[in-house]
Write an enzyme that holds these catalytic residues in place. Structure first.
Site, PDB file in Angstrom:
ATOM      1  N   LYS A 324     -89.566  18.957 -36.547  1.00 53.68           N
ATOM      2  CA  LYS A 324     -90.368  18.197 -37.518  1.00 53.68           C
ATOM      3  C   LYS A 324     -89.500  17.723 -38.689  1.00 53.68           C
ATOM      4  O   LYS A 324     -89.569  16.564 -39.085  1.00 53.68           O
ATOM      5  CB  LYS A 324     -91.513  19.091 -38.016  1.00 53.68           C
ATOM      6  CG  LYS A 324     -92.518  18.397 -38.895  1.00 53.68           C
ATOM      7  CD  LYS A 324     -93.920  18.951 -38.675  1.00 53.68           C
ATOM      8  CE  LYS A 324     -94.139  20.307 -39.300  1.00 53.68           C
ATOM      9  NZ  LYS A 324     -94.533  20.233 -40.713  1.00 53.68           N
ATOM     10  N   GLY A 397     -96.133  18.609 -46.716  1.00 61.23           N
ATOM     11  CA  GLY A 397     -95.428  18.769 -47.987  1.00 61.23           C
ATOM     12  C   GLY A 397     -94.038  18.159 -47.914  1.00 61.23           C
ATOM     13  O   GLY A 397     -93.553  17.551 -48.878  1.00 61.23           O
ATOM     14  N   GLN A 471     -86.774  21.073 -49.314  1.00 58.01           N
ATOM     15  CA  GLN A 471     -87.563  19.897 -49.674  1.00 58.01           C
ATOM     16  C   GLN A 471     -87.143  19.363 -51.042  1.00 58.01           C
ATOM     17  O   GLN A 471     -86.983  18.154 -51.221  1.00 58.01           O
ATOM     18  CB  GLN A 471     -89.051  20.242 -49.673  1.00 58.01           C
ATOM     19  CG  GLN A 471     -89.553  20.632 -48.295  1.00 58.01           C
ATOM     20  CD  GLN A 471     -91.044  20.901 -48.277  1.00 58.01           C
ATOM     21  OE1 GLN A 471     -91.719  20.837 -49.303  1.00 58.01           O
ATOM     22  NE2 GLN A 471     -91.566  21.211 -47.109  1.00 58.01           N
ATOM     23  N   ASP A 619     -90.542  29.130 -42.204  1.00 62.78           N
ATOM     24  CA  ASP A 619     -91.777  28.714 -41.520  1.00 62.78           C
ATOM     25  C   ASP A 619     -92.184  29.670 -40.402  1.00 62.78           C
ATOM     26  O   ASP A 619     -93.230  29.482 -39.779  1.00 62.78           O
ATOM     27  CB  ASP A 619     -91.590  27.312 -40.920  1.00 62.78           C
ATOM     28  CG  ASP A 619     -91.463  26.255 -42.011  1.00 62.78           C
ATOM     29  OD1 ASP A 619     -91.992  26.477 -43.118  1.00 62.78           O
ATOM     30  OD2 ASP A 619     -90.830  25.220 -41.759  1.00 62.78           O
TER      31      ASP A 619
END
Ligand code: S3P
Length: 737
Positions: A324, A397, A471, A619
């Site tokens: 992803k 997010g 991120q 995750d």
């Protein structure tokens, strides 16, 4: 050349579609010169009288005057006219069309090569009706309608961008497909229904006393036969041009009719009712999703639940969905690169597809995904267009935070929104450092989305991240591509470095100092298109790693898994617990390490999780907690407060579910303690969090009774074929709507 405002447009064929293009372009830019060409002199005169067309003439006269030529004629006429246009048009002019078939131009007996048609960018607006002729044209026919571009290998990024701009000016959403896929999809969704409408009228016409029958024909006939009022020349062209694809879907239809015929002959009431019920449901879902658009956040319904039967096996060899993180980044970087990027192995999950939609909305032509393959026509670093509506990031997010960095530096304003879960997630972690670069960003209350961004000139900063977050790092590096000077980010612990690796793949220099934990870019350079092969997502593989690790007798191979050192916390931690995981076939694919992973059962023991592993397994904790519940003794985690602000509060969500299964759990502000032992069955809630839903599915392998998991629809955000693969390896899960 994609600023098309002064371009002279020639429309060949002034019927309903051609007329609507002319009217729409004139409305968008009243000064634009539009020329037309048609055999219908009356339509031409009307368009001139309406002030829509400035003048008309024969092809040889008007062609050389045009910058863009739009062929609004039936598919076979496109083939007939192309040689003439190629002879008369200015060498820099571009051609596009509106035909509902795309392959025939390249494959029919008249054949054109892709090189010869370099200036022809095929397009197909999904708009129109059974009406025809200039008198049926309107100026808003294409607003918010899909237009599919099917660029070919001869097209340049510039010509594709120009044709994209043209359709965008008409208010359309510009999508991309390969021509083969386009023709298959249109054969099923448009051509077949038209054929059936013609056929039913034909059947009634041939009945004895057809006059009488038509007199009694009711609404059903009128509804069903509406499409038979469509233009006969256009539709006979379409069937000739798309005969192979139509024949295929027609065979399926005939097969289905024969099944119905048999059921009717045998008076199988139940069978008919079941088939009709399923069709009714499917149609209603389709209508509510595509024709009555709800607020986007309502669109992902959480009505799906998983039912997991206890026991099962884990064996075989599978490849899980694409990564992803890498999929998001492939779209972002390819969109702002110069040139055409091809991506394979792309994750066709909702999160990554929302990123595709966002860049399409910003004027990027993206073909696919089709079987994980995409072609992205990069618009260059300064080529993105202002989005016409808020960009919806769904559940992601990552997408919101990465896009915040990119959008902060654009010359236009934008807004980022998301689903219920995303609208509650913290955004100050990116808004605050971006503001120190000069960004102008408003968040909602308490630092949550929506993010309202006014594009600004940025300057580089040096930033010490308070959290080890890829991120935040990626967001600031993306902003740094546009900033004046250096942007240098220090991380408190190593976290995923896909942005740094992929930027280098796009020819953008990134300096990485692993010892210092620093990544830096200097603003101002360009990105060059490349090829990207997305490895299988270790975060999705994790469910199967744990499944095999906890199930006696298991032997599972996971192929082509991304094993970037910043992502392998799950392997390290499972091995610490005693798991038997072998890596083989190690290779580097597009700058990312990849390997096959073989896992066989071995009893696990509880561990104290090292804090250094947390960002490397960030995750994977939901499923790791399932491993802990199956291990002997206690597993203890501290320093993981980040888990409280993921798609759900993952410490609480997992603790609640595990307790329901009878597992002893203690939570802390920053962690959890899980004591391994037997697991029972229960109904647990995933809280709409994909990874919680999949983790409890894995628990079923060792549970003593069934586990029902509520709110599982978001599994589609990261792992759309999870249930299918889980079933293939021997897990007993079914999805229930
Ligand atoms: C991601 C980084 C991680 C991870 C997320 C994807 C990324 O978030 O949880 O699912 O693609 O950069 P943080 O690094 O912010 O923890």
């Amino acid at each position: 050349m994609n600023d098309i405002k002064n371009n002279v447009v020639l429309i060949v064929g002034l019927g309903m579609i051609g007329g609507s293009i002319a009217r729409g372009l004139k409305k968008a830019n009243p000064k634009r010169v539009i020329i037309a060409c048609d055999t219908d002199a009356q339509a031409l005169q009307q368009a001139v009288d309406d002030g829509v067309v400035s003048h008309s003439g024969d092809l040889a006269t008007v062609c050389p005057q045009a910058d863009i030529i739009i062929l609004a004629v039936p598919p076979l006429t496109v083939c007939e006219l192309l040689p003439e246009l190629l002879t008369f048009m200015a060498p820099s002019a571009l051609i596009t069309d509106v035909a509902s078939v795309k392959s025939h131009i390249f494959t029919s007996s008249q054949q054109f090569s892709e090189e010869a048609l370099a200036n022809f960018v095929p397009a197909h607006p999904i708009a129109g009706s059974e009406q025809s002729g200039y008198s049926a044209s309107v100026d808003d026919l294409f607003e918010q309608r899909n237009v599919i571009l099917t660029p070919h290998a001869g097209n340049s990024t510039d010509s594709v961008a120009t044709i994209n701009s043209l359709w965008r000016e008409l208010g359309a959403n510009v999508l991309g497909m390969t021509r083969v896929r386009h023709d298959e999809v249109l054969a099923a969704t448009s051509h077949l229904p038209h054929l059936l409408a013609y056929a039913i009228v034909d059947v009634l016409l041939k009945q004895e006393q057809s006059e009488d029958i038509f007199r009694y024909a009711a609404g059903g006939f009128a509804d069903f036969s509406r499409l038979a009022s469509s233009d006969a020349k256009m539709w006979s062209d379409i069937f000739v041009a798309n005969s192979a694809a139509v024949e295929k879907v027609l065979d399926d239809y005939i097969h289905s009719l024969l099944i119905f015929k048999k059921a009717i002959q045998k008076k199988e009431h139940e069978k008919l009712e079941e088939s009709f019920g399923a069709a009714k449901q499917a149609r209603e879902n389709f209508i509510s999703q595509h024709f009555k658009p709800k607020k986007q956040e309502e669109m992902i319904s959480n009505q799906l639940s998983f039912s997991v039967q206890p026991g099962g096996q884990v064996a075989g060899s599978i490849r899980v969905a694409g990564d992803k993180s890498i999929s998001h980044r492939s779209i972002i970087l390819a969109s702002i690169a110069n040139g055409i990027t091809r991506v394979t192995g792309f994750l066709e999950g909702e999160d990554a597809l929302n990123t595709v939609a966002a860049f399409r909305e910003m004027g990027v032509t993206i073909v696919g995904p089709e079987n994980g393959e995409l072609t992205i026509y990069g618009v260059g670093k300064n080529g993105l267009r202002a989005p016409r509506k808020p960009l919806y990031m769904g559940n992601s997010g990552t997408a919101m935070r990465l896009l915040a960095g990119l959008l902060a530096a654009q010359s236009f304003d934008s807004e980022l929104t998301g689903d219920e879960s995303l609208m509650e997630r913290p955004m100050n972690r990116v808004a605050v450092p971006l503001r120190s670069m000069g960004a102008n960003i408003d968040t909602g209350d308490s630092g949550t989305p929506p993010l309202k961004i006014r594009g600004s000139k940025l300057k580089g900063i040096t930033y010490d991240m308070p959290i080890a977050s890829a991120q935040i790092k990626s967001c600031l590096l993306l902003a740094g591509l546009y900033a004046i000077g250096d942007t240098r980010i220090f991380e408190p612990a190593p976290c995923r470095d896909h942005t740094e690796r992929m930027l280098q793949g796009f020819g953008y220099s990134v300096s990485v100092d692993a010892k210092e934990g620093a990544s830096a870019v200097v603003g101002g350079a360009d990105l060059q298109a490349t090829e990207i092969d997305v490895p299988a997502d270790i975060s999705s593989a994790a469910f199967f790693l744990v499944a095999a690790a906890i199930t006696p007798g298991s032997d599972l191979t996971l192929q082509h898994v991304g094993v970037n050192p910043t992502r392998i916390g799950i392997i390290n931690l499972l091995r610490d617990m005693g798991a038997n995981i072998e890596r083989s076939n190690e290779r580097l694919v597009g700058g990312e390490p990849v390997a096959d992973l073989r896992v066989r059962y071995k009893p696990l023991k509880g561990i104290v999780i090292s804090e250094a592993q947390i960002p490397l397994a960030i995750d994977e904790f939901p499923v790791l907690f399932i491993a802990a519940a199956c291990a002997e003794g206690d597993t203890l985690l501290h320093g993981a407060e980040e888990l409280r602000v993921k798609e759900s509060d993952r410490l609480d969500a997992m603790a609640q579910g595990l307790e329901k299964l009878g597992v002893t759990v203690e939570t802390f502000d920053d962690g959890i303690k899980i004591t391994g032992g037997p697991m029972g069955g229960a109904t647990v809630d995933s809280f709409g969090d994909h990874r919680i839903a999949m983790a409890f599915t894995v628990a079923g392998l060792r549970a003593e009774s069934p586990i029902d998991i509520a709110n599982c629809a978001n599994v589609a955000t990261s792992f759309p074929n999870f249930v299918e693969l889980a079933t293939i390896v021997g897990m007993r899960v079914s999805a229930i709507k």
